[in-house]
Enzyme design. Sequence first.
Site, PDB file in Angstrom:
ATOM      1  N   ASP A 178     -25.027   1.246 -18.693  1.00 17.26           N
ATOM      2  CA  ASP A 178     -24.444   1.623 -19.661  1.00 17.26           C
ATOM      3  C   ASP A 178     -23.534   0.648 -20.389  1.00 17.26           C
ATOM      4  O   ASP A 178     -23.721  -0.549 -20.031  1.00 17.26           O
ATOM      5  CB  ASP A 178     -23.760   2.895 -19.570  1.00 17.26           C
ATOM      6  CG  ASP A 178     -23.526   3.831 -21.052  1.00 17.26           C
ATOM      7  OD1 ASP A 178     -24.350   4.356 -21.529  1.00 17.26           O
ATOM      8  OD2 ASP A 178     -22.360   3.530 -21.543  1.00 17.26           O
ATOM      9  N   LYS A 225     -23.070  11.078 -15.376  1.00 15.38           N
ATOM     10  CA  LYS A 225     -22.456   9.958 -16.068  1.00 15.38           C
ATOM     11  C   LYS A 225     -21.427   9.648 -15.295  1.00 15.38           C
ATOM     12  O   LYS A 225     -20.685  10.283 -14.655  1.00 15.38           O
ATOM     13  CB  LYS A 225     -22.300  10.445 -17.432  1.00 15.38           C
ATOM     14  CG  LYS A 225     -22.054   9.112 -18.371  1.00 15.38           C
ATOM     15  CD  LYS A 225     -23.413   8.791 -18.862  1.00 15.38           C
ATOM     16  CE  LYS A 225     -23.625   7.424 -19.900  1.00 15.38           C
ATOM     17  NZ  LYS A 225     -24.966   7.285 -20.098  1.00 15.38           N
TER      18      LYS A 225
END
Length: 462
Positions: free
Chosen positions: A154, A114
């Site tokens: 995201d 991430k």
Amino acid sequence: MSAQPYEPEFQQAYNEVVSSLRESTLFEKHPKYEKVLPVVSVPERIIQFRVTWENDKGEQEVAPGFRVQYNSAKGPYKGGLRFHPTVNLSILKFLGFEQIFKNALTGQALGGGKGGLCVDLKGRSNNEIRRICYAFMRELSRHIGQDTDVPAGDIGVGGREVGYLFGAYKSYKNSWEGVLTGKGLNWGGSLIRPEATGYGLVYYTQAMIDYATKGKESFAGKRVAISGSGNVAQFAALKVIELGGTVVSLSDSKGAIISDAGITAEQVQAISEAKINFKSLEQIIGEYSAFAENKVKYLAGARPWVHVGKVDVALPCATQNEVSGEEAKALVAAGVKFVAEGSNMGSTQEAIQVFEGERLSTKSASEPAVWYAPGKASNMGGVAVSGLEMAQNSQRMTWSREQVDQELKKIMVNCFNDSLETAREYSNEDNKDALPSLVKGANLVGFIRVADAMFDQGDVWE
């Protein structure tokens, strides 16, 4: 592993996985797996870097950029990039840790990671956002690649930002490769990718409904509370409407809209169009004609859960910890039977305890227990189609919409079935008549798959 009080989001995600494993019979049946916990909980690599750019006023701005390359046992690191003022290392570690097991649940060759940038894009021009993306990728490009690390979008990173990031990578590396997913359809993207997380969430929930009602019920006629109004919430709402359900709520960071008669597909399309320009729901319902005839109620500063009235299904699709223990109790009192997360770690630990307690409580055949699905299982449709996008890029081919949608549905149903069977296999719950715990099942499946790969590769040894 010692407590990490300065990383509360990560510690919460870690505790959830560990409690699922310890409350099962996994370590009792296979003690070797306990050795994996302290290793898998530490990222293989954390990259933090400075990002500087010139804003539209000619001023220099700076923000911290991050990439947490968490685990590559199952494949190249895979996980989104978040551009938001709340981005910090705790949040990215929690998201990356979740991503390891979520990606393993897809059955694809994907590791977990991430990243992001602590920045607010609201109010910035397209040109400034392009400069931010190029500045961010200037450093990130050193650490990623189609066989190393494949980021995606995201929160704050949609199709526009992915385009700028891809253009920057191609410029810096002089290489066109499938290094990002969520790309435009004209240059390597996959059909169904924008819809994938929302659609996948609904496909997973439909599998829950099918199992719990022995195929007697579907989304048709169900009242569905959804939070959020971004990509995931929009496509979940559209799929619910398509399947005959009534969407009674959406929300954003400033408030919620409630509609007893149901939010329409036209209203969702209006929200989709306006959200690109960072408009709030309060602004949208006042400006768009779709809300002129079909009125909705706007609640400033509220989340929808205690305001939706009778509800059958709840789909949190906004952000982490968006359902509290008290809100979970309100949903149970409102009649909710199925809760599935479109957001990552959408429910607090207290809320999960409420839902899991209801699942284990004695219910009559006509009143099934509440059944809760964690985000790492129910919202992994996005990364699943990202994996399919990577496959298409490697083949230099584009699959049809029907083919991708069929694969997505199959992956979501397989994930549900795998979680169900594994929860039953390692359950130590006294109430054998209760619905299996999908929280424990998902954590067990993802953990076992990653652990086995780590043993095979010598990351952990007996």
